[in-house]
Design a protein around this motif. Structure first.
Motif: not given
Length: 332
Positions: A27-31, A39-44, A164-166, A170-174
């Protein structure tokens, strides 16, 4: 029992003939935050990440038999380790906790406390592995609440911008948390992250405690505009809009205090032509986001050289956005 409950119970019924003996998952690291989206955006990213090897055994229960790469920092107690604790919750949800035993071997390929979603990668790898071992009775979306609970166990706050992105890639929005409302955003083909991890200690809990509970309305309006602009830029594949939107006026000014040489690193990165630069998660990792690999690689090389000259050891990673999320490496 309602018809809906009966249907849900039937949907998650385990096909024991499909249960495997062993699975290994990465499983990947995330930013997290993606600079402006606290707290609402992130990507793997493609690398680093964590691996879990899970084996089916005769004795019911969940046990951790080994952890590699953590320098002895993580607990082997299955109730205190987020990987095993979340797998236990999953088995209890499926009502098979007394019918199956699993042994877990965790390998950390990423630094703990780096701001790259270390606990998230481990938790996601464990839950994805358990689901694969059982023949995938749950979808990724159905696994998400267990992942969020893992974050709550790890740092006291059940946020999803790492898990969520992990899990989804991709890129996820909460959009919201009650209930969890997660949106997968488009990923521009040439979006690249150059990450530098200065090896200094910035605990997530400490970093969160520095954040102001109240902000000026003008700053909030600026941040809302940046988040909306970033989302629009992703949908329009507009790198210039992405660049001018990835500005953080709320969180970065406070958290940057904990990261040595932060503003010098930012100046170095921007001089290399990257789209944006900021803190990954709670830090101390920093991220330079660019169109294409060249500017990102130049930025991290120069930042790392600057840190070395100031006696600060560091690691670097350059990666495209990982759109796949966790993957099964081996299945028996």
């Amino acid at each position: 029992m309602s018809n809906q409950e009966t249907l849900q119970r039937e949907q998650h019924k385990i096909d024991w003939s499909a249960v495997k003996q062993e699975v290994r998952v990465f499983a990947p690291a995330t930013v997290a935050n993606m600079i402006c989206g606290f707290d609402i955006l992130g990507f793997a990213v493609d690398y680093p990440g964590d691996e879990v090897c899970m084996r089916k055994v005769e004795v019911p229960g969940v046990r951790i038999i080994a952890i590699h790469g953590d320098e002895g920092r993580l607990p082997l107690d299955p109730d205190k380790n987020t990987v095993s604790a979340c797998v236990k919750m999953l088995l209890e949800h499926l009502q098979i906790a007394d019918q199956i035993g699993v042994e877990i071997e965790l390998t950390k390929h990423m630094p703990i406390g780096s701001g790259l979603g270390s606990s998230s990668a481990s938790t996601v790898a464990g839950l994805f592995a358990a689901n694969a071992l059982l023949g995938n009775p749950l979808s990724k979306a159905e696994l998400m609440p267990f992942c969020v609970e893992g974050e709550r166990l790890a740092c006291g706050h059940g946020h999803a911008d790492n898990v969520a992105p992990a899990l989804m890639g991709g890129i996820t929005l909460i959009r919201g948390y009650e209930p969890l409302d997660m949106i997968e955003l488009p990923v521009p083909d040439d979006l690249v992250a150059g990450i530098v991890f200065p090896q200094v200690d910035v605990p997530t809990r400490d970093a969160r405690q520095l954040i102001k509970e109240k902000v000026l309305l003008r700053d909030a309006v600026t941040q809302w505009g940046n988040i909306a602009g970033l989302v629009a830029g992703l949908y329009r594949n507009d790198y210039e809009l992405i660049s001018r939107s990835m500005q953080d006026v709320l969180i970065e000014p406070t958290r940057a205090i904990l990261i040595p040489e932060f503003y010098t690193m930012k100046d170095i990165a921007l001089s290399c032509g990257v789209l944006a630069f900021g803190i990954s998660g709670s830090g101390p990792s920093v991220v330079a986001i660019s169109k294409g690999k060249k500017a990102a690689q130049e930025a991290v090389d120069k930042i790392q050289a600057h840190l070395t000259a100031h006696g600060i050891e560091s690691l670097q990673f350059v990666s495209s956005v990982n759109v796949a999320g966790p993957k099964v490496i081996n299945l028996k």
